[in-house]
Design an enzyme around this catalytic site. Sequence first.
Site, mmCIF file in Angstrom:
data_model
loop_
_atom_site.group_PDB
_atom_site.id
_atom_site.type_symbol
_atom_site.label_atom_id
_atom_site.label_comp_id
_atom_site.label_asym_id
_atom_site.label_seq_id
_atom_site.Cartn_x
_atom_site.Cartn_y
_atom_site.Cartn_z
ATOM 1 N N LYS A 146 -9.652 8.686 -0.851
ATOM 2 C CA LYS A 146 -8.914 7.564 -1.435
ATOM 3 C C LYS A 146 -9.895 6.475 -1.871
ATOM 4 C CE LYS A 146 -5.116 4.372 -0.225
ATOM 5 N NZ LYS A 146 -4.204 3.942 0.854
ATOM 6 N N SER A 152 0.613 4.021 -0.497
ATOM 7 C CA SER A 152 -0.356 3.785 -1.532
ATOM 8 C C SER A 152 -1.332 4.951 -1.746
ATOM 9 C CB SER A 152 -1.161 2.521 -1.203
ATOM 10 O OG SER A 152 -1.886 2.694 0.005
ATOM 11 N N SER A 198 1.148 4.330 4.343
ATOM 12 C CA SER A 198 0.552 4.881 3.120
ATOM 13 C C SER A 198 -0.070 6.255 3.223
ATOM 14 C CB SER A 198 -0.488 3.917 2.562
ATOM 15 O OG SER A 198 0.162 2.878 1.900
HETATM 16 N N1 GLN Z 1 3.999 0.263 1.420
HETATM 17 C C1 GLN Z 1 3.307 -0.587 2.332
HETATM 18 C C2 GLN Z 1 2.798 -1.804 1.603
HETATM 19 O O1 GLN Z 1 3.046 -1.921 0.475
HETATM 20 C C3 GLN Z 1 2.233 0.156 3.040
HETATM 21 C C4 GLN Z 1 0.928 0.164 2.363
HETATM 22 C C5 GLN Z 1 -0.143 0.866 3.143
HETATM 23 O O2 GLN Z 1 0.102 1.496 4.165
HETATM 24 N N2 GLN Z 1 -1.360 0.716 2.673
HETATM 25 O O3 GLN Z 1 2.170 -2.655 2.154
#
Ligand code: GLN
Length: 482
Positions: free
Chosen positions: A66, A141, A165
């Site tokens: 990532k 994400s 994410s």
């Molecule tokens: N969807 C969550 C956010 O927008 C989680 C993001 C993540 O785990 N990086 O913050």
Amino acid sequence: MQAAGELTAEQITAAAVASIRASEPDVNAFTHVAEESAMATAREIDRRRSLGQPVGELAGIPVAVKDVLCTRDMPTTCSSNMLRGYRPPYDATVVKRLREADAVLIGKTNMDEFAMGASTETSAFGVTRNPWNRERTPGGSSGGAAATVAAGNLPLSLGTDTGGSIRQPAAFCGITGLKPTYGRCSRYGLIAFASSLDQVGPMAWSVEDAALLMRIIGGFDPQDSTSLDTPASDYVNATAAPDVRGLRIGVIRDAIDHDLLSPAIRHAVELAIDVYRDAGAEIRDIRLPHSRFGVPTYYVVAPCEASSNLSRYDGAHYGFRGAPGDQEMADSGPLAATYCRTRAEGFGTEVKRRIMLGTYALSTGYFDAYYLKALKARRLIRSDYDAAFEQVDMLLGPVTPSPAFRLGEKLADPIQMYLCDQFTVGANLAGIPAISLPGGFTNDSLPVAIQLQGPPLGEVPILRAAAAFQKATDYHTRRPGR
Ligand code: GLN
């Protein structure tokens, strides 16, 4: 396969590259494909093996990373214009460990900008599409990291999970994703979003593969002050002969009875209950009374930490610098004008929204009402888990309220996007391990998933129970178009 010498590392890497080339025009899982260096690494591994020299545990296996993890030989952008073209001078510890295991780093995967989002639509590099259905989001994400594994390009990727994410995109893409206990994997070289929540973890075709990757990347790192100095657990062995007889599994009632839970996902969890019961586990109902405060708590804590972490992007230290106009310079002075222009142009809408939310919640006069209150709620959420783990060994529930939603469907309504996280943020707020497992399909062939959550450092029992599930089911073996 590789150790048996059936294929060379070069052949495997070439196949991964060809597969990526074929799917990228549609899927767009990568911000950078490092074809040349990957092929060079593969050839070097083959050379060493041919000389009878020892090679690492992941020798010749292509792995995608990532784009929030620092890589010294590839750009590291967080899918943001703020860091477009940025090349860190060092590797994240988890990346270093992949190299030491002779993994072939194929490239950097697309993500929501600075890991803020649940659909990979906030990337400055364009959206990633779900390989199961190109009209749908892969989740976020870590959407790119999930999509490339789901597309069958390669078996392993590294994601990060601050509020879901790893698990949510794994769920949307029908792969396996583990968020380890906070502190299990080093955050050194992981570009910070919300430091008390961020965790790196494996995304893979199966629990066995996730366990293997976890063994490589996990473990104490003196360069991360929050890294846990505990003996490494035998993740891989845990998956070898999985047995759940006598295991006490708590079904999270609050999640199963939730109004927003789609019937297909409820059905998947119910089927999983049957699988575990048939395998000899003891099933109980558990309540997490404060879980309904998870999303509001997370969306105060995470933006507060983000507003502090992202203050370093000021046009002076890293990456992009905006050029203010004469009028702006005259109005606010050159320094403030440069900060403003840099952030106005370098950050996308969602990142700005989070910075503003966090700055507001931390400001004098609001700190007690928001940030402090959120910390207290976080404590209550953790206490619910502590109480639950007095009664059961692990918790079973959904990962997401719905299967993969349509691209664009929630983009205009941040609250709808945030609500996608309601079954995942609890594990981050409590710092506990959790895994997302393929749990079936909807009528229109979208993957649905189940989640297991365990007590702190409970990776081994979770992986064991997860392996038992994959032994009894074949959802994880299915790929799009097959
Ligand atoms: N969807 C969550 C956010 O927008 C989680 C993001 C993540 O785990 N990086 O913050």
